[in-house]
Design an enzyme around this catalytic site. Structure first.
Site, PDB file in Angstrom:
ATOM      1  N   ARG A   1       0.786  -1.242  -0.016  1.00 34.36           N
ATOM      2  CA  ARG A   1       0.026  -0.230  -0.047  1.00 34.36           C
ATOM      3  C   ARG A   1       0.979   1.279  -0.052  1.00 34.36           C
ATOM      4  O   ARG A   1       1.756   1.369   0.897  1.00 34.36           O
ATOM      5  CB  ARG A   1      -0.940   0.120   1.239  1.00 34.36           C
ATOM      6  CG  ARG A   1      -2.042  -0.710   1.200  1.00 34.36           C
ATOM      7  CD  ARG A   1      -3.100  -0.544   2.184  1.00 34.36           C
ATOM      8  NE  ARG A   1      -2.782   0.354   3.374  1.00 34.36           N
ATOM      9  CZ  ARG A   1      -3.331   0.328   4.341  1.00 34.36           C
ATOM     10  NH1 ARG A   1      -4.883   0.344   4.137  1.00 34.36           N
ATOM     11  NH2 ARG A   1      -2.995   0.885   5.573  1.00 34.36           N
TER      12      ARG A   1
ATOM     13  N   THR B   1      -1.516   7.587  -0.549  1.00 36.03           N
ATOM     14  CA  THR B   1      -2.649   7.344  -1.260  1.00 36.03           C
ATOM     15  C   THR B   1      -3.398   6.046  -0.632  1.00 36.03           C
ATOM     16  O   THR B   1      -4.559   6.071  -0.913  1.00 36.03           O
ATOM     17  CB  THR B   1      -2.322   7.103  -2.904  1.00 36.03           C
ATOM     18  OG1 THR B   1      -1.749   5.946  -2.952  1.00 36.03           O
ATOM     19  CG2 THR B   1      -1.695   8.403  -3.386  1.00 36.03           C
TER      20      THR B   1
ATOM     21  N   ASP C   1       0.217  -3.408  11.986  1.00 39.87           N
ATOM     22  CA  ASP C   1       0.636  -3.527  10.461  1.00 39.87           C
ATOM     23  C   ASP C   1       0.995  -5.254  10.929  1.00 39.87           C
ATOM     24  O   ASP C   1       2.130  -5.403  11.289  1.00 39.87           O
ATOM     25  CB  ASP C   1       1.839  -2.847  10.308  1.00 39.87           C
ATOM     26  CG  ASP C   1       2.458  -3.187   8.885  1.00 39.87           C
ATOM     27  OD1 ASP C   1       2.354  -1.981   7.966  1.00 39.87           O
ATOM     28  OD2 ASP C   1       2.569  -4.188   8.474  1.00 39.87           O
TER      29      ASP C   1
ATOM     30  N   ASP D   1       4.758  -6.198   9.429  1.00 42.66           N
ATOM     31  CA  ASP D   1       5.742  -5.928  10.349  1.00 42.66           C
ATOM     32  C   ASP D   1       5.505  -6.976  11.672  1.00 42.66           C
ATOM     33  O   ASP D   1       6.459  -7.065  11.957  1.00 42.66           O
ATOM     34  CB  ASP D   1       5.559  -4.373  10.984  1.00 42.66           C
ATOM     35  CG  ASP D   1       5.861  -3.540   9.942  1.00 42.66           C
ATOM     36  OD1 ASP D   1       6.747  -3.790   8.917  1.00 42.66           O
ATOM     37  OD2 ASP D   1       5.442  -2.264   9.983  1.00 42.66           O
TER      38      ASP D   1
HETATM   39  C1  PRP Z   1      -1.354  -5.104   4.266  1.00 43.69           C
HETATM   40  C2  PRP Z   1      -1.860  -6.119   4.547  1.00 43.69           C
HETATM   41  C3  PRP Z   1      -2.734  -6.053   3.161  1.00 43.69           C
HETATM   42  C4  PRP Z   1      -3.046  -4.636   3.021  1.00 43.69           C
HETATM   43  C5  PRP Z   1      -4.521  -4.444   3.318  1.00 43.69           C
HETATM   44  O1  PRP Z   1      -0.231  -5.026   3.413  1.00 43.69           O
HETATM   45  O2  PRP Z   1      -1.264  -7.423   4.546  1.00 43.69           O
HETATM   46  O3  PRP Z   1      -2.068  -6.605   1.848  1.00 43.69           O
HETATM   47  O4  PRP Z   1      -2.131  -3.934   3.730  1.00 43.69           O
HETATM   48  O5  PRP Z   1      -4.892  -3.051   3.070  1.00 43.69           O
HETATM   49  P1  PRP Z   1      -5.901  -2.441   1.968  1.00 43.69           P
HETATM   50  O6  PRP Z   1      -7.042  -3.536   2.313  1.00 43.69           O
HETATM   51  O7  PRP Z   1      -6.070  -1.202   2.361  1.00 43.69           O
HETATM   52  O8  PRP Z   1      -5.312  -2.543   0.482  1.00 43.69           O
HETATM   53  P2  PRP Z   1       1.002  -3.977   3.013  1.00 43.69           P
HETATM   54  O9  PRP Z   1       0.534  -2.984   2.115  1.00 43.69           O
HETATM   55  O10 PRP Z   1       1.083  -3.096   4.502  1.00 43.69           O
HETATM   56  O11 PRP Z   1       2.190  -4.603   2.683  1.00 43.69           O
HETATM   57  P3  PRP Z   1       3.126  -5.704   3.503  1.00 43.69           P
HETATM   58  O12 PRP Z   1       2.345  -6.937   3.853  1.00 43.69           O
HETATM   59  O13 PRP Z   1       4.310  -5.910   2.532  1.00 43.69           O
HETATM   60  O14 PRP Z   1       3.402  -5.142   4.995  1.00 43.69           O
HETATM   61  N1  URA Z   2      -2.565  -3.370   6.623  1.00 42.14           N
HETATM   62  C1  URA Z   2      -2.417  -3.773   7.926  1.00 42.14           C
HETATM   63  O1  URA Z   2      -1.176  -4.516   8.138  1.00 42.14           O
HETATM   64  N2  URA Z   2      -3.086  -3.425   8.801  1.00 42.14           N
HETATM   65  C2  URA Z   2      -3.836  -2.616   8.725  1.00 42.14           C
HETATM   66  O2  URA Z   2      -4.684  -2.183  10.006  1.00 42.14           O
HETATM   67  C3  URA Z   2      -4.109  -2.114   7.689  1.00 42.14           C
HETATM   68  C4  URA Z   2      -3.600  -2.473   6.579  1.00 42.14           C
END
Ligand code: PRP
Ligand code: URA
Length: 209
Positions: A104, A108, A200, A203
């Site tokens: 994400r 944005t 997150d 993380d």
């Molecule tokens: C997180 C999560 C989803 C997304 C959800 O990933 O694992 O893929 O956010 O958010 P959304 O519904 O608003 O799209 P992130 O983009 O943080 O990436 P990561 O798994 O690499 O930390």
């Molecule tokens: N992605 C995450 O990992 N946590 C949230 O709460 C939303 C998006």
């Protein structure tokens, strides 16, 4: 119209509650993610087709039910979706695994694609997309867009925690998919994080913050 199932099983609820706790370590979080994935996989695969097979028990010949061909593809959305893969594979060891890399954009909140690789015969497989979080729904919608472009037709998605905003975005964009959720939360905050959520997920699984 696809189905939406929110799990109310006490074991799943208990484990998700432990994952929400900010004092839960990355190791514990990963272990719990694996365990919840196994429990959820049990229900997500409930409608896999079976067929009659003749066997002999030590007592007599008999007809039993066996899986018709376990053509499942597990597709984690990177990174956090990886936390579900081991648990799923323990229940469905013959499944193939594809990857959809999305993150994400922090400003944005729109998903950005950086890597995708699916099994070649994805059009013939029961596809289960896995990701702990359904927040705005942008990543899940983009992942389904991608697997559909590659030919997938039979698609389910499995999340740990979902916000109402994400469920709406996903069902509006893809009304045909089945959605399985361990817990449905209240809302998103100003940074598009789920409230109360678990923070997150990436993380927390990988200990990057
Ligand atoms: C997180 C999560 C989803 C997304 C959800 O990933 O694992 O893929 O956010 O958010 P959304 O519904 O608003 O799209 P992130 O983009 O943080 O990436 P990561 O798994 O690499 O930390
Ligand atoms: N992605 C995450 O990992 N946590 C949230 O709460 C939303 C998006």
């Amino acid at each position: 119209m696809g189905k939406i199932m929110v799990f109310d099983h006490p074991l799943i609820q208990h484990k998700v509650s432990m994952m929400r706790d900010k004092n839960t370590s990355s190791k514990e979080f990963r272990d719990l993610a694996r365990e919840v994935a196994m429990l959820m996989a049990f229900e997500v695969t409930r409608d896999l087709p079976t067929q009659e097979v003749q066997i002999e028990t030590p007592i007599c010949p008999t007809t039993v039910q066996m899986l018709k061909g376990l053509d499942v593809a597990i597709i984690p959305i990177l990174r956090a979706g990886l936390g579900f893969v081991d648990g799923m594979l323990e229940i469905i060891p013959n499944a193939k695994v594809g990857h959809v890399g999305l993150y994400r954009d922090p400003k944005t909140h729109e998903p950005v694609e950086y890597y995708c690789k699916l099994p070649e015969d994805i059009d013939k497989r029961r596809v289960i997309i896995v990701d702990p979080m359904l927040a705005t729904g942008g990543s899940a919608v983009a992942a389904v867009d991608f697997v559909k472009r590659q030919g997938a037709k039979d698609i389910s998605l499995m999340f740990l925690i979902a916000a109402p905003e994400g469920i709406k975005a996903l069902t509006d964009a893809h009304p045909d998919v089945d959605i399985y959720i361990a817990a449905k939360d209240e809302k998103l905050n100003d940074h598009a994080y789920i409230v109360p959520g678990l923070g997150d997920a990436g993380d927390r699984i990988f200990g990057t913050k």
